[in-house]
Write an enzyme that holds these catalytic residues in place. Structure first.
Site, PDB file in Angstrom:
ATOM      1  N   GLU A 168       5.853   3.584   1.818  1.00  0.00           N
ATOM      2  CA  GLU A 168       6.413   4.946   2.345  1.00  0.00           C
ATOM      3  C   GLU A 168       7.274   4.472   3.443  1.00  0.00           C
ATOM      4  O   GLU A 168       8.412   4.779   3.813  1.00  0.00           O
ATOM      5  CB  GLU A 168       5.264   5.855   2.911  1.00  0.00           C
ATOM      6  CG  GLU A 168       5.387   7.205   1.997  1.00  0.00           C
ATOM      7  CD  GLU A 168       4.229   8.103   2.110  1.00  0.00           C
ATOM      8  OE1 GLU A 168       3.648   8.031   3.348  1.00  0.00           O
ATOM      9  OE2 GLU A 168       3.592   8.614   1.365  1.00  0.00           O
ATOM     10  N   SER A 197       0.814  -1.166   0.150  1.00  0.00           N
ATOM     11  CA  SER A 197      -0.229   0.134  -0.005  1.00  0.00           C
ATOM     12  C   SER A 197       0.920   1.373  -0.077  1.00  0.00           C
ATOM     13  O   SER A 197       2.224   1.239   0.191  1.00  0.00           O
ATOM     14  CB  SER A 197      -0.895   0.086   1.185  1.00  0.00           C
ATOM     15  OG  SER A 197      -0.015   0.063   2.480  1.00  0.00           O
ATOM     16  N   LYS A 198       0.257   2.343  -0.154  1.00  0.00           N
ATOM     17  CA  LYS A 198       1.113   3.573  -0.136  1.00  0.00           C
ATOM     18  C   LYS A 198       1.745   3.690   1.197  1.00  0.00           C
ATOM     19  O   LYS A 198       2.927   4.195   1.246  1.00  0.00           O
ATOM     20  CB  LYS A 198       0.161   4.862  -0.309  1.00  0.00           C
ATOM     21  CG  LYS A 198       0.706   6.115  -0.993  1.00  0.00           C
ATOM     22  CD  LYS A 198      -0.471   6.950  -1.335  1.00  0.00           C
ATOM     23  CE  LYS A 198       0.213   8.395  -1.302  1.00  0.00           C
ATOM     24  NZ  LYS A 198      -0.795   9.379  -1.690  1.00  0.00           N
ATOM     25  N   ARG A 199       0.828   3.561   2.010  1.00  0.00           N
ATOM     26  CA  ARG A 199       1.506   3.750   3.534  1.00  0.00           C
ATOM     27  C   ARG A 199       2.718   2.913   3.710  1.00  0.00           C
ATOM     28  O   ARG A 199       3.833   3.321   4.237  1.00  0.00           O
ATOM     29  CB  ARG A 199       0.360   3.557   4.628  1.00  0.00           C
ATOM     30  CG  ARG A 199       0.666   4.574   5.612  1.00  0.00           C
ATOM     31  CD  ARG A 199      -0.368   4.284   6.633  1.00  0.00           C
ATOM     32  NE  ARG A 199      -0.548   2.673   6.847  1.00  0.00           N
ATOM     33  CZ  ARG A 199      -1.543   1.907   7.397  1.00  0.00           C
ATOM     34  NH1 ARG A 199      -2.251   2.648   7.965  1.00  0.00           N
ATOM     35  NH2 ARG A 199      -1.345   0.832   7.249  1.00  0.00           N
TER      36      ARG A 199
END
Ligand code: GLU
Length: 495
Positions: free
Chosen positions: A267, A262-264
């Site tokens: 990151e 996921s994006k999170r």
């Protein structure tokens, strides 16, 4: 070879192009080229509330940077346009009405409150995931339950409504997925899907099916997250009397720590998530493409380095894996190194000048810069590291690397001083790598110490760093005057 292949990449312009999206685009493109078919870009922008300005531009420039050529799309329309769903007028309405006439869809007038009440009621009676389905629709406010004249009246009075697909109560929906094989879903797990929203816009499902049909898409190749939408699409194709395209759902991209990337997650694991980030961070497009091609596919042998042209030739869907593909950032850097080394020193010199902020490098002689690049190229993964590692060729070290300084011992000043006197005597034309090396050997032999005892302090003095390209060739390139100046400075500052 398949005939008349037409595939599409159909992103919604809701943000920057995610690398997962880029992989989907790539697999579609490779499939199209492999079969000499067409690769179509369709912008699915019917959800006005999620529309992000510039997102389409980002998609286009990301594809271009990656070397994925669009055969038909908003910027280069073919015969099946427009290629933005928002520009396709009331086309979707027409098919929604056709479905209503055929008794395959219906108007639903329920308010949000009424829908909430229905869900609450069902939850209370022990149904954990209440649906608007074949059973519940019978007690709701729609054109199947209300008398016809009342329905007509409500429509005439512009009452708010949505159009829903009449999903059959008990039916097994089956299809062959080219990657997953036989797939089946029970219709009783499906909602009566909304096809037209109350703002008159189609939902993804209706627009997607209508356009895939009208654009004569032969194969739908998309991410696994869309697999659960496919039975709804199959029902729509059946209801409209159309042959569905062949389906292929690509494996998820997984994070190294497990779970979907996921994006999170990305990151927190230092993985750039948008194609734009890779462009800004100076990745080699060929490396990202080669890496993404292998994220869920392999040619079936040990070969790993493949150009886009190779990939087009080799790519087949039957070699796409079902299981999730783990994003391995180290592997990407490995590809990056490979494609970096492939470029000539002159080519890289040009690029370095384009990206650097440093005036000394911007104004450096092309020949010298190319030489420097030739010396450091084997030691870096990214183009900007050429600048970092090559910087000492252009300016004296302003400071010395702290970790490296641990190798500057009590005997270093004496050893370095002796070395300095030896090379001081050398005429300019003898200031070259092999001689510089033999002088170092003379000094360590005289002192009866190991190579590193002098090599490390000398490297620190000349480059400021504890590692780097071959020191003797570096000194040759720097020239006598510079090397002596740097040694003096180090002796003064480090004692
Ligand atoms: N618009 C959908 C997306 O954003 C398309 C999914 C599909 O390929 O059907 O990914």
């Amino acid at each position: 070879m398949e005939e008349n292949v037409r595939v599409r990449f159909a992103p919604s312009p809701t943000g920057f192009l995610h690398i997962g999206g880029l992989r989907t685009a790539l697999y579609n493109y490779l499939f199209a080229r492999h079969h000499r078919g067409k690769f179509i870009l369709r912008i699915e922008d019917t959800d006005q509330s999620r529309y992000v300005e510039n997102a389409e531009q980002d998609i286009l420039s990301s594809l271009e940077w990656s070397g994925i050529e669009v055969d038909e799309g908003p910027a280069n329309p073919g015969d099946f346009g427009p290629y933005r769903q928002s520009e396709r007028g009331d086309l979707y309405n027409k098919y929604a009405e056709e479905l209503i006439e055929k008794g395959m869809a219906y108007y639903a007038f329920d308010t949000t409150d009424e829908l909430d009440q229905m869900r609450e009621r069902l939850q209370k009676s022990g149904n954990p995931s209440p649906k608007y389905d074949a059973v519940t629709r019978q007690s709701m406010k729609n054109s199947l339950t209300l008398p016809q004249d009342e329905v007509r009246k409500m429509l005439d009075e512009d009452a708010e409504y949505v159009v829903r697909l009449k999903v059959p109560r008990r039916e097994t929906i089956r299809f062959e997925d080219l990657i997953r094989g036989h797939v089946s879903f029970e219709s009783k797990g499906l909602d009566d899907q909304v096809l037209l929203k109350s703002d008159g816009m189609p939902t993804y499902h209706l627009a997607n099916v209508v356009d895939d049909h009208l654009m004569e898409i032969s194969h739908v190749i998309r991410g696994e997250e869309w697999l659960s939408s496919t039975p709804k699409h199959i029902l729509l194709y059946q209801a409209l009397g159309w042959e569905p395209p062949k389906m292929a759902h690509l494996p998820l991209i997984m994070s190294p720590s497990g779970g979907k990337l996921s994006k999170r997650k990305a990151e927190s694991e230092g993985i750039p998530i948008n194609t734009k980030n890779y462009i800004e961070q100076n990745y080699e497009p060929e490396a990202l493409i080669n890496f993404l091609a292998f994220l869920g596919w392999s040619p079936g042998d040990d070969s790993e380095i493949h150009s886009m042209a190779d990939l087009c030739r080799l790519f087949t869907l039957d070699r796409v894996s079902k299981g999730g593909a783990v994003f391995n950032h180290k592997k990407l850097l490995w590809y990056n190194e490979n494609y970096l080394r492939d470029q000539s020193n002159q080519q890289l010199a040009k690029r370095v000048k384009e990206i650097t902020q440093n005036d000394l490098i911007k104004e450096a002689e092309d020949d010298k810069l190319a030489k420097v690049i030739g010396m450091v190229k084997e030691r870096v993964s990214k183009v900007e590291e050429l600048i970092i590692m090559g910087m000492f060729f252009f300016e004296d070290p302003a400071e010395y690397d702290e970790k490296a300084l641990k190798k500057w011992g009590d005997d270093s000043p004496q050893l370095v001083t002796d070395y300095k006197s030896k090379i001081h005597e050398l005429p300019d034309e003898e200031f070259e790598a092999t001689i510089l090396k033999s002088k170092l050997e003379e000094v360590i032999n005289a002192h009866d110490v190991g190579f590193g005892k002098l090599m490390m302090p000398l490297r620190i003095a000349v480059t400021g760093q504890g590692f780097g390209p071959d020191l003797f060739s570096s000194m040759e390139l720097l020239g006598k005057e510079t090397v002596l100046r740097r040694i003096d400075k180090a002796l003064q500052e480090l004692g």
